[in-house]
Design a protein around this motif. Structure first.
Motif, short mmCIF file in Angstrom:
data_model
loop_
_atom_site.label_atom_id
_atom_site.label_comp_id
_atom_site.label_asym_id
_atom_site.label_seq_id
_atom_site.Cartn_x
_atom_site.Cartn_y
_atom_site.Cartn_z
N LEU A 20 0.83 -1.21 0.00
CA LEU A 20 0.00 0.00 0.00
C LEU A 20 0.86 1.26 0.00
O LEU A 20 0.58 2.20 -0.73
N SER A 24 1.48 3.90 -3.20
CA SER A 24 0.62 5.05 -2.92
C SER A 24 1.13 6.29 -3.64
O SER A 24 2.26 6.31 -4.15
N ASN A 29 6.26 8.05 -0.32
CA ASN A 29 5.91 6.62 -0.39
C ASN A 29 7.14 5.71 -0.33
O ASN A 29 7.11 4.68 0.33
#
Length: 173
Positions: A20, A24, A29
């Protein structure tokens, strides 16, 4: 079930969190995904330390600990492949080795064979993979050649484990 095993199980939950974060649109990230890898690595060291220090080593821990490590590493390599940060060849060779080790461990577990506990070569291999992941994530020049070197070292480590496995189980393969 003991604390080291719970920590190991927690590492399985870090895998989707890593994905995730890695994929992202958050401006940090890469840094956040790498932080999850660091947490996974530190928790791996912590659960091993606790298991040995307090004699909490269990057969399930001996099986789950390397599985958690392998699945995290496979996830990282897969994310690099999807993001086109490494070549198909590097990913394929990595996957062949690690998936082969998972399948072999499961097969021999079903056959009642004793697993080989982690050794120094395996720990060095893991540290080298984490360094390679850092270099790749932050797009350091020559990161993929370094990864290839670690993959070669990992195959050597696998050979050492194979010899130890045969010795522990007194097998002729």
């Amino acid at each position: 079930m003991n604390l080291p095993n719970l920590i190991t199980i927690g590492r399985f939950f870090l895998i989707p969190i890593y994905f995730l974060l890695f994929f992202s649109n958050h401006p940090y990230n890469t840094e956040l995904a790498f932080l999850v890898l660091v947490v996974a690595g530190l928790s791996d060291m912590l659960d091993g330390y606790l298991a040995r220090k307090y004699e909490w080593v269990t057969q399930i821990g001996i099986l789950l600990d390397p599985l958690a490590d392998k699945l995290m590493m496979i996830s990282v390599i897969l994310s690099f492949l999807i993001a086109q940060m490494i070549s198909w060849w590097a990913a394929a060779v990595f996957f062949i080795r690690d998936i082969g080790m998972i399948v072999s461990a499961a097969f021999f577990h079903v056959k009642g064979k004793k697993p080989v506990p982690a050794n120094l070569y395996g720990k060095i291999t893991t540290v080298l993979f984490y360094i390679a992941f850092l270099l790749i994530m932050f797009r350091v020049p020559y990161a993929e050649p370094f990864l290839w070197g670690v993959i070669v070292f990992a195959f050597i480590t696998s050979s050492i484990y194979y010899v130890a496995f045969r010795k522990i189980n007194r097998m002729v393969l």
